[in-house]
Design a protein around this motif. Structure first.
Motif, PDB file in Angstrom:
ATOM      1  N   PRO A 153      -3.262   5.276   1.495  1.00  0.00           N
ATOM      2  CA  PRO A 153      -4.353   4.621   0.779  1.00  0.00           C
ATOM      3  C   PRO A 153      -5.704   5.088   1.334  1.00  0.00           C
ATOM      4  CG  PRO A 153      -3.467   3.129   2.411  1.00  0.00           C
ATOM      5  CD  PRO A 153      -2.609   4.375   2.437  1.00  0.00           C
ATOM      6  N   THR A 154      -6.766   4.807   0.614  1.00  0.00           N
ATOM      7  CA  THR A 154      -8.116   5.062   1.124  1.00  0.00           C
ATOM      8  C   THR A 154      -8.471   3.935   2.076  1.00  0.00           C
ATOM      9  OG1 THR A 154      -8.763   6.180  -0.914  1.00  0.00           O
ATOM     10  CG2 THR A 154     -10.541   5.335   0.467  1.00  0.00           C
TER      11      THR A 154
ATOM     12  N   TRP B 130      -6.396   1.567  -3.270  1.00  0.00           N
ATOM     13  CA  TRP B 130      -5.534   2.525  -3.946  1.00  0.00           C
ATOM     14  C   TRP B 130      -5.424   2.124  -5.405  1.00  0.00           C
ATOM     15  CZ3 TRP B 130      -3.839  -1.276  -0.690  1.00  0.00           C
ATOM     16  CH2 TRP B 130      -2.893  -2.178  -1.165  1.00  0.00           C
ATOM     17  N   ASP B 131      -5.163   3.114  -6.263  1.00  0.00           N
ATOM     18  CA  ASP B 131      -4.869   2.842  -7.663  1.00  0.00           C
ATOM     19  C   ASP B 131      -3.442   2.332  -7.732  1.00  0.00           C
ATOM     20  OD1 ASP B 131      -7.365   3.730  -8.508  1.00  0.00           O
ATOM     21  OD2 ASP B 131      -6.664   5.783  -8.808  1.00  0.00           O
TER      22      ASP B 131
ATOM     23  N   PRO C 153       0.822  -1.208   0.000  1.00  0.00           N
ATOM     24  CA  PRO C 153       0.000   0.000   0.000  1.00  0.00           C
ATOM     25  C   PRO C 153       0.858   1.261   0.000  1.00  0.00           C
ATOM     26  CG  PRO C 153      -0.713  -1.520   1.718  1.00  0.00           C
ATOM     27  CD  PRO C 153       0.584  -2.026   1.187  1.00  0.00           C
TER      28      PRO C 153
ATOM     29  N   ASP D 166      -1.168   5.077  -7.811  1.00  0.00           N
ATOM     30  CA  ASP D 166      -1.516   6.129  -6.861  1.00  0.00           C
ATOM     31  C   ASP D 166      -0.390   6.402  -5.881  1.00  0.00           C
ATOM     32  OD1 ASP D 166      -2.819   7.949  -5.256  1.00  0.00           O
ATOM     33  OD2 ASP D 166      -4.272   6.537  -4.464  1.00  0.00           O
TER      34      ASP D 166
ATOM     35  N   GLY E  53      -1.189   8.095  -3.168  1.00  0.00           N
ATOM     36  CA  GLY E  53      -1.898   8.097  -1.900  1.00  0.00           C
ATOM     37  C   GLY E  53      -1.926   9.433  -1.210  1.00  0.00           C
TER      38      GLY E  53
END
Length: 95
Positions: A52-53, A78-79, A48, A82, A84
């Motif tokens: 991250p979301t 997360w993409d 991650p 991304d 983040g």
């Protein structure tokens, strides 16, 4: 885009065993390390980003009027590309 399941495991554990798994994930996150999930011959490693979301969801599932299952879900999203860096206006509290 269709969902691709990279790893899946579902079985009953004691509360203490679940807490141990969650502590292990928390320790990896706090250290900025990748998380490896494995069961039998199945394994995947995910890393991650720094932000991250984090989604927390409590659900009741079952036929209307006859609720049969409660769940609490914790999810990191997360993409793949991304960094983040997105933030939220409200803070989550778990008590």
């Amino acid at each position: 885009m269709p969902e691709e399941v990279l790893f899946s495991s579902e079985q009953q554990y004691s509360r203490e065993e679940i807490a141990t798994y969650l502590h292990d994930v928390a320790d990896k996150l706090a250290a900025g390390e990748a998380i490896t999930l494995s069961s039998g011959s199945e394994s995947t490693t995910m890393d991650p980003p720094a932000r991250p979301t984090f989604e927390v969801k409590a659900e009741r599932e079952g036929p209307a009027g006859n609720m049969t299952e409660l769940s609490v879900e914790f999810e990191l999203e997360w993409d793949e590309a991304d960094s983040g860096s997105e933030s939220s206006d409200s803070e989550l509290r778990i008590e």
